[in-house]
Scaffold this motif. Structure first.
Motif, short mmCIF file in Angstrom:
data_model
loop_
_atom_site.label_atom_id
_atom_site.label_comp_id
_atom_site.label_asym_id
_atom_site.label_seq_id
_atom_site.Cartn_x
_atom_site.Cartn_y
_atom_site.Cartn_z
N LEU A 135 0.82 -1.22 0.00
CA LEU A 135 0.00 0.00 0.00
C LEU A 135 0.85 1.27 0.00
CD1 LEU A 135 -2.78 -1.17 2.45
CD2 LEU A 135 -3.15 -0.46 0.09
N ARG A 136 2.05 1.19 0.58
CA ARG A 136 2.92 2.37 0.62
C ARG A 136 3.26 2.86 -0.79
NH1 ARG A 136 5.56 0.22 5.37
NH2 ARG A 136 7.12 -0.83 4.07
N ASP A 137 3.38 1.93 -1.73
CA ASP A 137 3.73 2.31 -3.11
C ASP A 137 2.50 2.60 -3.96
OD1 ASP A 137 6.38 2.28 -2.71
OD2 ASP A 137 6.82 0.47 -3.85
N ARG A 138 1.32 2.42 -3.39
CA ARG A 138 0.04 2.75 -4.04
C ARG A 138 -0.15 2.14 -5.43
NH1 ARG A 138 -1.29 9.01 -2.29
NH2 ARG A 138 -0.92 8.72 -0.05
N PRO A 139 -0.02 0.84 -5.55
CA PRO A 139 -0.32 0.21 -6.84
C PRO A 139 -1.83 0.17 -7.05
CG PRO A 139 0.06 -1.48 -5.21
CD PRO A 139 0.31 -0.16 -4.52
N GLU A 140 -2.25 0.02 -8.29
CA GLU A 140 -3.69 -0.07 -8.57
C GLU A 140 -4.21 -1.50 -8.39
OE1 GLU A 140 -2.19 3.41 -11.00
OE2 GLU A 140 -1.55 1.33 -10.80
N ALA A 141 -3.30 -2.48 -8.41
CA ALA A 141 -3.74 -3.87 -8.34
C ALA A 141 -2.63 -4.76 -7.79
CB ALA A 141 -4.16 -4.36 -9.72
N VAL A 142 -3.01 -5.99 -7.40
CA VAL A 142 -2.05 -6.97 -6.89
C VAL A 142 -2.27 -8.31 -7.60
CG1 VAL A 142 -1.17 -8.20 -4.87
CG2 VAL A 142 -2.11 -5.89 -4.60
N ILE A 143 -1.19 -8.87 -8.14
CA ILE A 143 -1.21 -10.24 -8.64
C ILE A 143 -0.75 -11.14 -7.49
CG2 ILE A 143 -0.21 -11.89 -10.27
CD1 ILE A 143 0.18 -9.57 -12.23
N VAL A 144 -1.54 -12.15 -7.16
CA VAL A 144 -1.23 -13.02 -6.03
C VAL A 144 -0.76 -14.38 -6.55
CG1 VAL A 144 -2.10 -14.09 -3.92
CG2 VAL A 144 -3.00 -11.86 -4.66
N GLN A 145 0.43 -14.79 -6.14
CA GLN A 145 0.94 -16.09 -6.56
C GLN A 145 -0.03 -17.19 -6.10
OE1 GLN A 145 5.06 -16.74 -5.58
NE2 GLN A 145 4.96 -18.91 -6.03
N PRO A 146 -0.37 -18.12 -6.99
CA PRO A 146 -1.39 -19.13 -6.68
C PRO A 146 -1.14 -19.97 -5.44
CG PRO A 146 -0.91 -19.12 -9.02
CD PRO A 146 0.10 -18.22 -8.37
N LEU A 147 0.13 -20.19 -5.10
CA LEU A 147 0.47 -21.01 -3.94
C LEU A 147 -0.26 -20.56 -2.68
CD1 LEU A 147 2.59 -23.27 -2.94
CD2 LEU A 147 3.90 -21.32 -2.11
N VAL A 168 -7.51 -3.88 -6.17
CA VAL A 168 -7.93 -4.88 -7.15
C VAL A 168 -6.97 -6.07 -7.06
CG1 VAL A 168 -8.10 -5.37 -9.63
CG2 VAL A 168 -8.99 -3.22 -8.71
N THR A 169 -7.51 -7.28 -7.04
CA THR A 169 -6.67 -8.48 -6.94
C THR A 169 -7.00 -9.47 -8.04
OG1 THR A 169 -8.25 -9.36 -5.33
CG2 THR A 169 -6.22 -8.39 -4.46
N ILE A 170 -5.97 -10.21 -8.47
CA ILE A 170 -6.17 -11.27 -9.45
C ILE A 170 -5.20 -12.40 -9.11
CG2 ILE A 170 -4.51 -10.29 -11.12
CD1 ILE A 170 -6.36 -11.41 -13.34
N SER A 171 -5.64 -13.64 -9.31
CA SER A 171 -4.77 -14.79 -9.05
C SER A 171 -5.24 -15.96 -9.89
CB SER A 171 -4.81 -15.17 -7.57
OG SER A 171 -3.98 -16.30 -7.32
N ALA A 172 -4.29 -16.85 -10.19
CA ALA A 172 -4.62 -18.11 -10.85
C ALA A 172 -4.81 -19.21 -9.80
CB ALA A 172 -3.52 -18.50 -11.83
N GLY A 173 -4.82 -18.81 -8.52
CA GLY A 173 -5.07 -19.77 -7.45
C GLY A 173 -6.53 -20.18 -7.44
#
Length: 249
Positions: A135-147, A168-173
């Motif tokens: 959050l400190r770097d203020r990205p618009e989204a996070v890709i979460v490693q499926p593990l 916003v989050t996205i993952s192939a998990g």
């Protein structure tokens, strides 16, 4: 490693291993007991098999090709947030595949001029601190490693914390969208289950793992959680909704 060694001591007939680090543990524990990969990210790049067509040795099964999905994930994020310029990547440093995920993410991001911010942790207890750092770097989204999702069971925690902070989050998990994440895009779990069962059946009937080529998934799913979208104040474009295999309302 201890659990893999225990299975070897019990002289089981076959091991089914989910996720790259679990397959690696089984590989280190035995060269004779057949190991069927339920899902491993880039088995060749991870050093689990020398090639997909001729795996050799005692390991075969399903590749998850998840690192290669980074480009598609960034595409989806750009459709959902047209002005996206910075995306965080939450990775697990204990998983040898995290380097492949990051490499693919960086390469895909360069093509579409998106900056990738990697944040690596080694235990689920560090998730909250990682989200604070992100959050400190203020990205618009996070890709979460499926593990983190299926193998470590952290989908609800990550999805909940991200939604609370309007990320916003996205993952192939598998199951990520069902557990509160915004987007899941990855291989169809039901098809993968069927194919793994075929591998197990053939090996128990006498076929050598070395003679069974590693398979890659051919069917993929897009799942969107509209409840999460509403919570973070995001409107999913109609063209993205129309492509979804399933929408959680």
């Amino acid at each position: 490693p201890e659990l893999a060694a225990e299975l070897v001591r019990q002289q089981v007939k076959l091991i089914v291993a989910r996720s790259t680090p679990v397959v690696q543990a089984a590989k280190n524990a035995t060269t004779t007991i057949p190991v069927v990969m339920f899902a491993a990210a880039d088995p060749v790049g991870s050093g689990l098999v020398p090639s997909l067509a001729q795996p050799g040795g005692n390991i075969t099964g399903m590749s998850n090709i998840q690192p290669e999905l980074a480009g598609k994930e960034l595409e989806l994020l750009r459709e959902v947030i047209p002005k996206v310029s910075r995306v965080a990547f939450l990775g697990h440093s204990g998983d040898p595949a995290h380097k492949l995920f990051l490499k693919q993410a960086h390469e895909a991001a360069e093509r579409v001029r998106i900056k990738v911010q990697p944040v690596l942790i080694s235990a689920p207890e560090q998730i909250e601190a990682a989200l604070t750092e992100i959050l400190r770097d203020r990205p618009e989204a996070v890709i979460v490693q499926p593990l983190f999702i299926r193998s470590l069971g952290q989908g609800p925690k990550i999805g909940g914390l991200a939604a609370k902070n309007r990320l916003v989050t996205i993952s192939a998990g598998v199951g990520f969208a069902d557990e509160g994440g915004l987007l899941f895009y990855g291989p169809d779990i039901k098809e993968r289950n069927r194919r793994v069962a075929v591998f197990v059946d053939k090996i128990l009937k006498g076929v050598r793992p070395a003679d069974l080529p590693v398979e890659q998934p051919t069917k993929f799913e897009l799942v969107i959680n509209l409840r999460t979208a509403k919570q973070i104040g995001l409107i999913i474009p109609p063209n993205v909704l129309a492509r979804a295999d399933r929408v959680i309302r």
